[in-house]
Write a protein that holds these residues in place. Structure first.
Motif, PDB file in Angstrom:
ATOM      1  N   ILE A  47       0.813  -1.162  -0.026  1.00  0.00           N
ATOM      2  CA  ILE A  47       0.042  -0.077   0.200  1.00  0.00           C
ATOM      3  C   ILE A  47       0.805   1.110   0.075  1.00  0.00           C
ATOM      4  CG2 ILE A  47      -0.252   0.176   2.402  1.00  0.00           C
ATOM      5  CD1 ILE A  47      -3.229   0.966   2.177  1.00  0.00           C
ATOM      6  N   ARG A  48       0.244   2.339  -0.688  1.00  0.00           N
ATOM      7  CA  ARG A  48       1.007   3.545  -0.576  1.00  0.00           C
ATOM      8  C   ARG A  48       0.118   4.669  -0.161  1.00  0.00           C
ATOM      9  NH1 ARG A  48       2.308   7.778  -4.943  1.00  0.00           N
ATOM     10  NH2 ARG A  48       1.078   6.466  -6.207  1.00  0.00           N
ATOM     11  N   TYR A  49       0.766   5.463   0.716  1.00  0.00           N
ATOM     12  CA  TYR A  49      -0.188   6.773   0.975  1.00  0.00           C
ATOM     13  C   TYR A  49       0.467   7.887   0.715  1.00  0.00           C
ATOM     14  CZ  TYR A  49      -2.676   3.890   4.619  1.00  0.00           C
ATOM     15  OH  TYR A  49      -3.746   2.925   5.089  1.00  0.00           O
ATOM     16  N   GLU A  50      -0.475   8.904   0.291  1.00  0.00           N
ATOM     17  CA  GLU A  50      -0.170  10.456  -0.163  1.00  0.00           C
ATOM     18  C   GLU A  50      -0.834  11.194   0.979  1.00  0.00           C
ATOM     19  OE1 GLU A  50       1.990  11.713  -2.045  1.00  0.00           O
ATOM     20  OE2 GLU A  50       2.446  10.041  -3.243  1.00  0.00           O
ATOM     21  N   ASN A  51      -0.013  11.360   2.158  1.00  0.00           N
ATOM     22  CA  ASN A  51      -0.657  12.209   3.351  1.00  0.00           C
ATOM     23  C   ASN A  51      -1.583  11.213   3.955  1.00  0.00           C
ATOM     24  OD1 ASN A  51       0.415  14.693   3.023  1.00  0.00           O
ATOM     25  ND2 ASN A  51      -0.554  14.926   1.265  1.00  0.00           N
ATOM     26  N   GLU A  52      -2.744  11.254   4.248  1.00  0.00           N
ATOM     27  CA  GLU A  52      -3.574  10.015   4.927  1.00  0.00           C
ATOM     28  C   GLU A  52      -4.338   9.430   3.819  1.00  0.00           C
ATOM     29  OE1 GLU A  52      -3.738  13.484   5.339  1.00  0.00           O
ATOM     30  OE2 GLU A  52      -5.764  14.203   4.869  1.00  0.00           O
ATOM     31  N   GLU A  53      -4.317   9.633   2.567  1.00  0.00           N
ATOM     32  CA  GLU A  53      -5.071   8.902   1.519  1.00  0.00           C
ATOM     33  C   GLU A  53      -4.121   7.909   0.958  1.00  0.00           C
ATOM     34  OE1 GLU A  53      -6.060  11.296  -1.812  1.00  0.00           O
ATOM     35  OE2 GLU A  53      -7.231   9.813  -2.892  1.00  0.00           O
ATOM     36  N   LEU A  60      -2.840  -4.847  -1.559  1.00  0.00           N
ATOM     37  CA  LEU A  60      -3.117  -5.534  -0.276  1.00  0.00           C
ATOM     38  C   LEU A  60      -4.335  -6.540  -0.014  1.00  0.00           C
ATOM     39  CD1 LEU A  60      -2.429  -4.330   2.807  1.00  0.00           C
ATOM     40  CD2 LEU A  60      -4.491  -2.952   2.605  1.00  0.00           C
ATOM     41  N   PRO A  61      -4.011  -7.558   0.531  1.00  0.00           N
ATOM     42  CA  PRO A  61      -4.942  -8.645   0.636  1.00  0.00           C
ATOM     43  C   PRO A  61      -6.204  -8.299   1.722  1.00  0.00           C
ATOM     44  CG  PRO A  61      -2.871  -9.614   0.983  1.00  0.00           C
ATOM     45  CD  PRO A  61      -2.681  -7.975   0.965  1.00  0.00           C
ATOM     46  N   LYS A  62      -6.985  -7.658   1.274  1.00  0.00           N
ATOM     47  CA  LYS A  62      -7.933  -6.765   2.185  1.00  0.00           C
ATOM     48  C   LYS A  62      -9.141  -7.721   3.206  1.00  0.00           C
ATOM     49  CE  LYS A  62      -8.168  -2.917  -1.099  1.00  0.00           C
ATOM     50  NZ  LYS A  62      -7.308  -3.660  -2.141  1.00  0.00           N
ATOM     51  N   ASP A  63      -9.177  -9.069   2.544  1.00  0.00           N
ATOM     52  CA  ASP A  63      -9.549  -9.849   3.556  1.00  0.00           C
ATOM     53  C   ASP A  63      -9.054  -9.809   4.757  1.00  0.00           C
ATOM     54  OD1 ASP A  63      -8.450 -13.265   2.475  1.00  0.00           O
ATOM     55  OD2 ASP A  63      -7.516 -11.142   2.262  1.00  0.00           O
ATOM     56  N   ARG A  64      -7.654  -9.878   5.006  1.00  0.00           N
ATOM     57  CA  ARG A  64      -7.217 -10.195   6.138  1.00  0.00           C
ATOM     58  C   ARG A  64      -6.157  -8.838   6.589  1.00  0.00           C
ATOM     59  NH1 ARG A  64      -3.598 -13.441   6.809  1.00  0.00           N
ATOM     60  NH2 ARG A  64      -3.184 -13.927   4.457  1.00  0.00           N
ATOM     61  N   PHE A  65      -5.829  -7.968   5.751  1.00  0.00           N
ATOM     62  CA  PHE A  65      -4.974  -6.981   6.021  1.00  0.00           C
ATOM     63  C   PHE A  65      -5.673  -5.643   5.932  1.00  0.00           C
ATOM     64  CE2 PHE A  65      -0.649  -8.729   5.096  1.00  0.00           C
ATOM     65  CZ  PHE A  65      -0.825  -9.957   4.916  1.00  0.00           C
ATOM     66  N   SER A  66      -5.241  -4.692   6.855  1.00  0.00           N
ATOM     67  CA  SER A  66      -5.857  -3.514   6.750  1.00  0.00           C
ATOM     68  C   SER A  66      -4.423  -2.581   7.138  1.00  0.00           C
ATOM     69  CB  SER A  66      -6.897  -3.172   7.748  1.00  0.00           C
ATOM     70  OG  SER A  66      -6.382  -3.504   8.970  1.00  0.00           O
ATOM     71  N   ALA A  67      -4.666  -1.148   6.755  1.00  0.00           N
ATOM     72  CA  ALA A  67      -3.728  -0.292   7.122  1.00  0.00           C
ATOM     73  C   ALA A  67      -4.500   0.955   7.483  1.00  0.00           C
ATOM     74  CB  ALA A  67      -2.701  -0.203   5.928  1.00  0.00           C
ATOM     75  N   GLU A  68      -3.706   1.890   8.152  1.00  0.00           N
ATOM     76  CA  GLU A  68      -4.365   3.477   8.316  1.00  0.00           C
ATOM     77  C   GLU A  68      -3.171   4.367   8.639  1.00  0.00           C
ATOM     78  OE1 GLU A  68      -7.044   2.833  11.797  1.00  0.00           O
ATOM     79  OE2 GLU A  68      -5.175   2.788  12.965  1.00  0.00           O
ATOM     80  N   ARG A  69      -3.414   5.292   8.173  1.00  0.00           N
ATOM     81  CA  ARG A  69      -2.620   6.617   8.293  1.00  0.00           C
ATOM     82  C   ARG A  69      -3.187   7.736   8.534  1.00  0.00           C
ATOM     83  NH1 ARG A  69       1.724   9.421   4.350  1.00  0.00           N
ATOM     84  NH2 ARG A  69       3.264  10.198   6.042  1.00  0.00           N
TER      85      ARG A  69
END
Lengths: 116, 109
Positions: A47-53, A60-69
């Protein structure tokens, strides 16, 4: 100047347990990346974030992985539930925003996950 | 088409010798080609990079040679030293950085 800081450096968990990794990028770096590095392989972008987006989470395997910024600074990557195949090094990197073209990425030392 | 193919997988060179690592790509939209160096237990670090408007870039003992028509680029390490022993990754980017599979270099004293 401090580099990219990641924690924990090592984590051993049983399969089906949750795990979270934390990353603090270099001050002033708007772009943050999470990479997965399997043993003997090159890093693969999760995953790549630009600021909080999150501008690229296609791998990203979204069934088990999550990320936040949430505040556009530090970031957390979570796996729930973990599987045996998730054993790897999770690398965080940051860079100055350069629009569509990536410049130098600065990597942390990584978080090594072992799932038993 | 997004892959970057790197060879060899491992390389052993005597001190003072030349180390050569090769990479090939398919996507002609790639416009940035860096090499990263990674020591055990550390994250990759940028070593040297090139853009396709030049055929060669040299920084100290490290040189990138770039062949746009063949879609290949290589890293040359002159006068290789034991401290150069590490894993080297080529990469390519248009909007996303794609890494090769890595070359483990061992420089013998």
């Amino acid at each position: 100047e401090a580099g990219v800081v990641q924690s924990p450096r090592y984590k051993i968990i049983e399969k089906k347990q949750p795990v979270a990794f934390w990353c603090n990028p270099i001050s002033g770096h708007n772009t943050l990346y999470w990479y997965l590095q399997n043993l003997g392989q090159g890093p693969e972008l999760l995953i790549r974030y630009e600021n909080e987006e999150a501008v690229d989470d296609s791998q990203l395997p979204k069934d088990r992985f999550s990320a936040e910024r949430l505040k556009g600074v530090d970031s957390t990557l979570k796996i729930q539930p973990a599987e045996l195949g998730d054993s790897a090094v999770y690398l965080c990197a940051s860079s100055l925003s350069l629009g569509m073209n990536t410049g130098e990425l600065f990597f942390g030392e990584g978080s090594r996950l072992t799932v038993l | 088409q997004q892959q970057v193919k790197q060879s060899p997988q491992s390389l052993i060179v005597q001190k003072g010798g030349i180390s050569i690592i090769n990479c090939a790509y398919e996507n002609t939209a790639f416009d940035y080609f860096p090499w990263y160096q990674q020591f055990p237990g550390k994250g990759p670090a940028l070593l040297i990079a090139i853009r396709p408007d030049v055929s060669e870039k040299k920084e100290g003992r490290f040189t990138i040679s770039f062949n746009k028509s063949a879609k290949q680029f290589s890293l040359h390490i002159m006068d290789s030293q034991p401290g150069d022993s590490a894993t080297y990754f080529c990469a390519a980017s248009s909007y996303k950085l794609i890494f090769g599979s890595g070359t483990r270099l061992l420089v013998r004293p």
